[in-house]
Design an enzyme around this catalytic site. Structure first.
Site, PDB file in Angstrom:
ATOM      1  N   ARG A   1      22.837  67.315  34.937  1.00 12.09           N
ATOM      2  CA  ARG A   1      22.861  66.138  35.815  1.00 12.09           C
ATOM      3  C   ARG A   1      23.683  66.416  37.064  1.00 12.09           C
ATOM      4  O   ARG A   1      23.296  66.025  38.169  1.00 12.09           O
ATOM      5  CB  ARG A   1      23.429  64.926  35.073  1.00 12.09           C
ATOM      6  CG  ARG A   1      23.303  63.648  35.881  1.00 12.09           C
ATOM      7  CD  ARG A   1      23.979  62.469  35.235  1.00 12.09           C
ATOM      8  NE  ARG A   1      25.388  62.720  35.023  1.00 12.09           N
ATOM      9  CZ  ARG A   1      26.226  61.877  34.438  1.00 12.09           C
ATOM     10  NH1 ARG A   1      25.775  60.713  33.983  1.00 12.09           N
ATOM     11  NH2 ARG A   1      27.491  62.176  34.284  1.00 12.09           N
TER      12      ARG A   1
ATOM     13  N   ARG B   1      17.931  57.597  22.644  1.00 13.68           N
ATOM     14  CA  ARG B   1      18.825  58.191  23.649  1.00 13.68           C
ATOM     15  C   ARG B   1      19.350  59.567  23.219  1.00 13.68           C
ATOM     16  O   ARG B   1      20.499  59.909  23.507  1.00 13.68           O
ATOM     17  CB  ARG B   1      20.021  57.277  23.936  1.00 13.68           C
ATOM     18  CG  ARG B   1      19.660  55.980  24.627  1.00 13.68           C
ATOM     19  CD  ARG B   1      19.366  56.228  26.101  1.00 13.68           C
ATOM     20  NE  ARG B   1      19.286  54.978  26.829  1.00 13.68           N
ATOM     21  CZ  ARG B   1      20.296  54.452  27.509  1.00 13.68           C
ATOM     22  NH1 ARG B   1      21.458  55.048  27.583  1.00 13.68           N
ATOM     23  NH2 ARG B   1      20.135  53.318  28.146  1.00 13.68           N
TER      24      ARG B   1
ATOM     25  N   ARG C   1      24.326  61.677  27.829  1.00 18.87           N
ATOM     26  CA  ARG C   1      25.687  62.067  28.218  1.00 18.87           C
ATOM     27  C   ARG C   1      26.583  62.624  27.127  1.00 18.87           C
ATOM     28  O   ARG C   1      27.603  63.224  27.428  1.00 18.87           O
ATOM     29  CB  ARG C   1      26.392  60.855  28.839  1.00 18.87           C
ATOM     30  CG  ARG C   1      25.937  60.587  30.245  1.00 18.87           C
ATOM     31  CD  ARG C   1      26.467  59.274  30.719  1.00 18.87           C
ATOM     32  NE  ARG C   1      25.996  58.228  29.833  1.00 18.87           N
ATOM     33  CZ  ARG C   1      26.107  56.935  30.076  1.00 18.87           C
ATOM     34  NH1 ARG C   1      26.701  56.517  31.155  1.00 18.87           N
ATOM     35  NH2 ARG C   1      25.633  56.060  29.225  1.00 18.87           N
TER      36      ARG C   1
ATOM     37  N   TYR D   1      16.439  42.555  33.946  1.00 22.11           N
ATOM     38  CA  TYR D   1      17.074  43.405  34.966  1.00 22.11           C
ATOM     39  C   TYR D   1      16.633  43.022  36.383  1.00 22.11           C
ATOM     40  O   TYR D   1      17.414  43.058  37.329  1.00 22.11           O
ATOM     41  CB  TYR D   1      16.757  44.885  34.704  1.00 22.11           C
ATOM     42  CG  TYR D   1      17.503  45.428  33.503  1.00 22.11           C
ATOM     43  CD1 TYR D   1      18.829  45.834  33.614  1.00 22.11           C
ATOM     44  CD2 TYR D   1      16.886  45.515  32.261  1.00 22.11           C
ATOM     45  CE1 TYR D   1      19.521  46.321  32.515  1.00 22.11           C
ATOM     46  CE2 TYR D   1      17.565  46.002  31.155  1.00 22.11           C
ATOM     47  CZ  TYR D   1      18.888  46.402  31.293  1.00 22.11           C
ATOM     48  OH  TYR D   1      19.570  46.863  30.201  1.00 22.11           O
TER      49      TYR D   1
ATOM     50  N   ASP E   1      13.360  56.463  32.257  1.00 18.47           N
ATOM     51  CA  ASP E   1      14.087  55.213  32.046  1.00 18.47           C
ATOM     52  C   ASP E   1      13.105  54.055  32.044  1.00 18.47           C
ATOM     53  O   ASP E   1      12.031  54.149  32.646  1.00 18.47           O
ATOM     54  CB  ASP E   1      15.137  54.993  33.137  1.00 18.47           C
ATOM     55  CG  ASP E   1      16.186  53.989  32.676  1.00 18.47           C
ATOM     56  OD1 ASP E   1      17.089  54.390  31.914  1.00 18.47           O
ATOM     57  OD2 ASP E   1      16.075  52.802  33.038  1.00 18.47           O
TER      58      ASP E   1
END
Ligand code: CP3
Length: 355
Positions: free
Chosen positions: A40, A27, A31, A154, A77
């Site tokens: 973004r 990652r 963010r 998921y 992703d």
């Protein structure tokens, strides 16, 4: 496509000699970087970043402009596959990923198509091509996918989960339906990773984020077995170079001997296993990637440096170690601390590579 200027990441995965232990961070684009947050908001949201090759390329390269990382990872992703199967992925702010359609019954599983990457996920392949062109041989590019089990969690839960209630009920009560779902995901992942490799990914990682949540027996049957099948189906050499495969089961330290026989070149390790002990268990079969607790990056640069030294010394001398965090970098980490981490690996590791 030009020569690789820095190939120590690929060399370490294949246990070939290196001058310095290579390092990247799971990652690493995201963010915690203000420039990521800015792009973004310009793009509108996270998925728009992924679906636009120029944006995905820019975000992939952002951390490399700040830190001397030895690999880039495709910005995308793991949930692109279920999205391409028609489930309708979206993100609620602060809530994580969600699906419009949820998979709960045999009919739901029957209705799912196997993904055809060149048509259904061409935006990912465009991103790979664009990033390779922009990297211009600076460092290798990693492609990735989720493991079938992790993707299934998921799809059946409809998003992130703490207790895995629906997916585990399906696994225990209706194992044949679960196997049908995992089979479709396996075929989709093989196609997805092979197309990423053909488009220019120079190594691939399978993220089995939720494999560690399974019982000993269920891990073998519902996760490891399918990852093995994927690895068997992958292109292992492209453009005259081996394409190493990294298998990462978070929470999988107790299964190292079985994982080492799955056919991967390297295993990802989270921070709960001592990397020296892990090396003893896997022997010469695979390289290891990891494994600093990502929360160490909340501490001071001096503390980070000490932790890096203790992991380097636990692994010991010789190649076969790719330094990484044991899981993704947290969003509230100070980028200066990430820099201290990457620099410490390069400064402290050469002594472990003198022959
Ligand atoms: O490593 C990288 O820099 C490449 C990009 C990458 C992302 N997701 C970007 C992302 C990779 C390799 C992933 C993998 C991924 N995605 C995993 C496996 C790895 C892991 O962390 O265990 C999983 C389980 C997912 C699913 C996913 N995507 C979740 C649970 C979330 C929300 C959680 C969170 O951190 O907010 C995402 C969204 C996501 N994927 C973000 C990024 C940068 C945050 C989106 C944003 O708000 O900008």
């Amino acid at each position: 496509m030009g020569e690789l200027k820095n190939d120590r990441f690929l060399r370490a995965l294949l246990k070939e000699p290196v001058d310095t232990t290579p390092v990247w961070m799971m990652r690493q684009a995201g963010r915690y970087l203000p420039e990521y947050r800015e792009l973004r908001s310009k793009a509108g949201d996270f998925l728009s970043l992924c679906k636009n090759a120029e944006f995905a390329c820019e975000v992939t390269i952002q951390p490399l402009e700040r830190f001397p990382l030895d690999a880039a990872i495709l910005f995308s992703d793991i949930l692109t596959i279920p999205d391409a199967m028609g489930l309708g992925l979206y993100f609620e702010t602060g809530e994580g990923p969600r699906f419009k359609k949820i998979v709960r019954t045999e009919a739901d599983v029957d209705a799912l198509p196997v993904v055809k990457t060149t048509s259904d996920l061409d935006y990912v392949l465009n991103a790979v091509t664009t990033i390779r062109r922009e990297l211009n041989g600076r460092v290798p590019l990693i492609g990735f996918s989720g493991s079938p089990w992790t993707l299934a969690t998921y799809m059946v839960e409809g998003g992130s989960s703490k207790d895995f209630r629906h997916v585990k009920a399906m696994m225990y009560d209706k194992p044949e339906i679960m196997h049908q779902l995992l089979e479709k995901l396996t075929l989709s992942v093989i196609d997805y990773l092979n197309e990423q490799i053909k488009a220019g990914a120079q190594a691939v990682q399978i993220f089995d984020t939720w494999g560690g949540n399974l019982s000993h027996a269920a891990y073998q049957t519902f996760s490891l077995q399918y990852m093995k099948k994927i690895i068997d189906g992958l292109i292992r050499e492209h453009d005259g170079r081996k394409v190493p495969v990294i298998m990462f089961t978070k929470g999988g330290g107790q299964w190292l001997p079985q994982m080492a026989d799955a056919g991967a070149d390297a295993l990802g390790l989270d921070w709960t296993t001592d990397i020296g002990v892990a090396r003893g268990l896997v022997g010469d079969k695979v390289a290891l990637q990891g494994n600093m607790d990502p929360s160490v990056l909340y501490a001071s640069p001096a503390t980070i440096r000490n932790e890096v030294e203790s992991i380097l010394s636990a692994y010991g001398s010789g190649s076969g170690h790719v330094f990484n965090l044991g899981h993704g970098i947290h969003q509230f980490v100070d980028p200066e601390h990430a820099k201290a981490f990457v620099e410490a690996v390069h400064e402290l590791s050469p002594k472990y590579h003198q022959s």
